[in-house]
Design a protein around this motif. Structure first.
Motif, PDB file in Angstrom:
ATOM      1  N   PRO A  24      58.320  45.582  49.108  1.00 55.60           N
ATOM      2  CA  PRO A  24      56.969  45.010  48.986  1.00 55.60           C
ATOM      3  C   PRO A  24      56.217  44.920  50.306  1.00 55.60           C
ATOM      4  O   PRO A  24      54.989  44.871  50.308  1.00 55.60           O
ATOM      5  CB  PRO A  24      57.241  43.616  48.400  1.00 55.60           C
ATOM      6  CG  PRO A  24      58.529  43.775  47.646  1.00 55.60           C
ATOM      7  CD  PRO A  24      59.345  44.751  48.453  1.00 55.60           C
ATOM      8  N   GLY A  25      56.918  44.934  51.426  1.00 53.15           N
ATOM      9  CA  GLY A  25      56.239  44.888  52.707  1.00 53.15           C
ATOM     10  C   GLY A  25      55.706  46.231  53.177  1.00 53.15           C
ATOM     11  O   GLY A  25      55.003  46.303  54.186  1.00 53.15           O
ATOM     12  N   GLY A  26      56.037  47.287  52.456  1.00 57.52           N
ATOM     13  CA  GLY A  26      55.568  48.615  52.841  1.00 57.52           C
ATOM     14  C   GLY A  26      54.111  48.833  52.482  1.00 57.52           C
ATOM     15  O   GLY A  26      53.482  48.025  51.794  1.00 57.52           O
ATOM     16  N   VAL A  27      53.557  49.947  52.948  1.00 58.74           N
ATOM     17  CA  VAL A  27      52.179  50.298  52.598  1.00 58.74           C
ATOM     18  C   VAL A  27      52.089  50.487  51.085  1.00 58.74           C
ATOM     19  O   VAL A  27      52.843  51.273  50.502  1.00 58.74           O
ATOM     20  CB  VAL A  27      51.736  51.588  53.305  1.00 58.74           C
ATOM     21  CG1 VAL A  27      50.343  52.002  52.843  1.00 58.74           C
ATOM     22  CG2 VAL A  27      51.763  51.400  54.818  1.00 58.74           C
ATOM     23  N   PRO A  28      51.195  49.750  50.405  1.00 58.39           N
ATOM     24  CA  PRO A  28      51.103  49.908  48.952  1.00 58.39           C
ATOM     25  C   PRO A  28      50.481  51.249  48.559  1.00 58.39           C
ATOM     26  O   PRO A  28      49.472  51.677  49.131  1.00 58.39           O
ATOM     27  CB  PRO A  28      50.221  48.739  48.518  1.00 58.39           C
ATOM     28  CG  PRO A  28      49.454  48.355  49.730  1.00 58.39           C
ATOM     29  CD  PRO A  28      50.294  48.705  50.916  1.00 58.39           C
ATOM     30  N   VAL A  29      51.113  51.888  47.596  1.00 58.04           N
ATOM     31  CA  VAL A  29      50.630  53.146  47.038  1.00 58.04           C
ATOM     32  C   VAL A  29      50.560  52.974  45.527  1.00 58.04           C
ATOM     33  O   VAL A  29      51.553  52.617  44.891  1.00 58.04           O
ATOM     34  CB  VAL A  29      51.571  54.319  47.380  1.00 58.04           C
ATOM     35  CG1 VAL A  29      51.121  55.594  46.668  1.00 58.04           C
ATOM     36  CG2 VAL A  29      51.644  54.533  48.879  1.00 58.04           C
ATOM     37  N   VAL A  30      49.402  53.198  44.945  1.00 53.15           N
ATOM     38  CA  VAL A  30      49.227  53.083  43.500  1.00 53.15           C
ATOM     39  C   VAL A  30      49.066  54.486  42.925  1.00 53.15           C
ATOM     40  O   VAL A  30      48.163  55.236  43.329  1.00 53.15           O
ATOM     41  CB  VAL A  30      48.016  52.209  43.141  1.00 53.15           C
ATOM     42  CG1 VAL A  30      47.855  52.127  41.617  1.00 53.15           C
ATOM     43  CG2 VAL A  30      48.173  50.803  43.724  1.00 53.15           C
ATOM     44  N   LEU A  31      49.968  54.829  42.005  1.00 55.55           N
ATOM     45  CA  LEU A  31      49.987  56.145  41.370  1.00 55.55           C
ATOM     46  C   LEU A  31      49.427  56.026  39.960  1.00 55.55           C
ATOM     47  O   LEU A  31      49.864  55.175  39.183  1.00 55.55           O
ATOM     48  CB  LEU A  31      51.416  56.682  41.334  1.00 55.55           C
ATOM     49  CG  LEU A  31      52.155  56.740  42.677  1.00 55.55           C
ATOM     50  CD1 LEU A  31      53.576  57.254  42.483  1.00 55.55           C
ATOM     51  CD2 LEU A  31      51.397  57.602  43.680  1.00 55.55           C
ATOM     52  N   LEU A  32      48.494  56.899  39.615  1.00 55.11           N
ATOM     53  CA  LEU A  32      47.722  56.751  38.386  1.00 55.11           C
ATOM     54  C   LEU A  32      47.810  58.016  37.536  1.00 55.11           C
ATOM     55  O   LEU A  32      47.368  59.089  37.936  1.00 55.11           O
ATOM     56  CB  LEU A  32      46.268  56.439  38.734  1.00 55.11           C
ATOM     57  CG  LEU A  32      46.131  55.108  39.497  1.00 55.11           C
ATOM     58  CD1 LEU A  32      45.050  55.195  40.553  1.00 55.11           C
ATOM     59  CD2 LEU A  32      45.870  53.974  38.539  1.00 55.11           C
ATOM     60  N   HIS A  33      48.401  57.855  36.356  1.00 57.14           N
ATOM     61  CA  HIS A  33      48.635  58.991  35.464  1.00 57.14           C
ATOM     62  C   HIS A  33      47.392  59.336  34.651  1.00 57.14           C
ATOM     63  O   HIS A  33      46.386  58.623  34.654  1.00 57.14           O
ATOM     64  CB  HIS A  33      49.818  58.697  34.534  1.00 57.14           C
ATOM     65  CG  HIS A  33      49.539  57.652  33.483  1.00 57.14           C
ATOM     66  ND1 HIS A  33      48.932  57.946  32.288  1.00 57.14           N
ATOM     67  CD2 HIS A  33      49.811  56.317  33.452  1.00 57.14           C
ATOM     68  CE1 HIS A  33      48.828  56.847  31.557  1.00 57.14           C
ATOM     69  NE2 HIS A  33      49.358  55.835  32.242  1.00 57.14           N
ATOM     70  N   GLY A  34      47.485  60.431  33.929  1.00 60.48           N
ATOM     71  CA  GLY A  34      46.375  60.878  33.103  1.00 60.48           C
ATOM     72  C   GLY A  34      46.716  60.917  31.633  1.00 60.48           C
ATOM     73  O   GLY A  34      47.718  60.373  31.176  1.00 60.48           O
TER      74      GLY A  34
END
Length: 296
Positions: A24-34
């Motif tokens: 959780p302390g890492g850079v947040p990356v949000v992946l968004l499907h189609g």
């Protein structure tokens, strides 16, 4: 599955289910499907990103998987402004000031819109197939015939026959889309069953049908999103650092319009992926992850 955990957060409209991995302390990356995919598209790419220190989150979009509407009376809208607001609400619910946003198809559209309209929330953007923002005012203008024929499913969904077809034959129809949109991907039919359960969300058909009618001006939008739709109508530029991934063997739509480059006003990189179809993160997880890593 390579995501380590699952969760759910409440937003003003949805109970959003998501999967996550990494610290959780890492850079947040949000992946968004189609459409018609789900978070399984990111299993391999998420593992690479987590290994490099990112905190990776992949929400199920409205109408997919375990995500649910909170109120039975809420319109089951699939319009682009709803997807953008859902992403903003998701970030808010998790207390994330910003994140690297990466997506394709519907998810790529949400990512592009947030990067354009709320650039402070996007540390960077990875978008498959460029400026993935609908120009509804121009939706009546035809594309070249060889591109138009790949949109058959959209025109099918404009009819009640198409709605019934999606309702009754959703797995057969969606697997057909997987195969034809990724014509060089031999593993499409093998991978599809892992994502098929997400298509049985009780709101899937309503959200999908509304999406493909609203984008052509054939259905009214949810009034709660009208202010965002008005902003989107201006086709706003994207000022955040961006990597555009172009599928070299996409079975739906045509090649990127070079004029799309004008919509990106920040740092920009274009990467062509020869032989890769529509479902980029699942077909080419290393390339997708590398694009995200270049923005961390």
């Amino acid at each position: 599955m390579t995501f380590s955990s699952t969760g759910s957060v409440r937003t003003p409209v949805l109970d959003v289910a998501y999967e996550y991995t990494g610290e959780p302390g890492g850079v947040p990356v949000v992946l968004l499907h189609g459409f018609p995919y789900d978070v399984r598209a990111f299993d391999d790419a998420a593992a690479v990103l987590a290994d490099r220190g990112a905190f990776v989150l992949a929400p199920y979009l409205r109408g997919f998987g375990p995500t649910r509407f909170r109120d039975a009376t809420t319109p089951r809208s699939g319009q682009q402004a709803a997807l953008a607001q859902d992403l903003l609400d998701f970030l808010d619910a998790l207390g994330l000031d910003d994140a690297v946003l990466a997506g394709y198809d519907w998810g790529g559209r949400a990512a592009c819109l947030v990067a354009a309209l709320r650039p402070g929330r996007a540390r960077g953007l990875v978008t498959v197939d460029g400026y993935n923002v609908q120009d509804i005012a121009a939706s009546g203008e035809p594309a070249p015939p060889d591109v138009e024929r790949t949109f058959w499913y959209q025109y099918y969904f404009h009819s009640e026959r198409g709605r019934r077809g999606l309702e009754r034959n959703r797995e057969e129809l969606c697997e057909l889309l997987w195969r034809t949109w990724s014509p060089t991907w031999a593993g499409a039919s093998v991978a599809f069953p892992a994502s098929a359960p997400s298509l049985h969300n009780p709101d899937f058909v309503d959200v999908v049908i509304h999406s493909y009618r609203h984008r052509y001006g054939l259905a009214e939008g949810d009034p709660r999103y009208q202010e965002l739709e008005d902003l989107i109508a201006a086709q706003p530029p994207i000022p955040v650092p961006t990597v555009v991934l172009e599928s070299g063997a996409d079975g739906v739509g045509g090649p990127l319009d070079p004029q799309e480059r004008e919509h990106f006003t920040g740092a920009y990189e274009h990467r062509l992926l020869p032989g890769i179809g529509h479902n980029v993160p699942q077909e080419a997880p290393e390339a997708f992850a590398d694009a995200v890593l270049s923005l961390l």
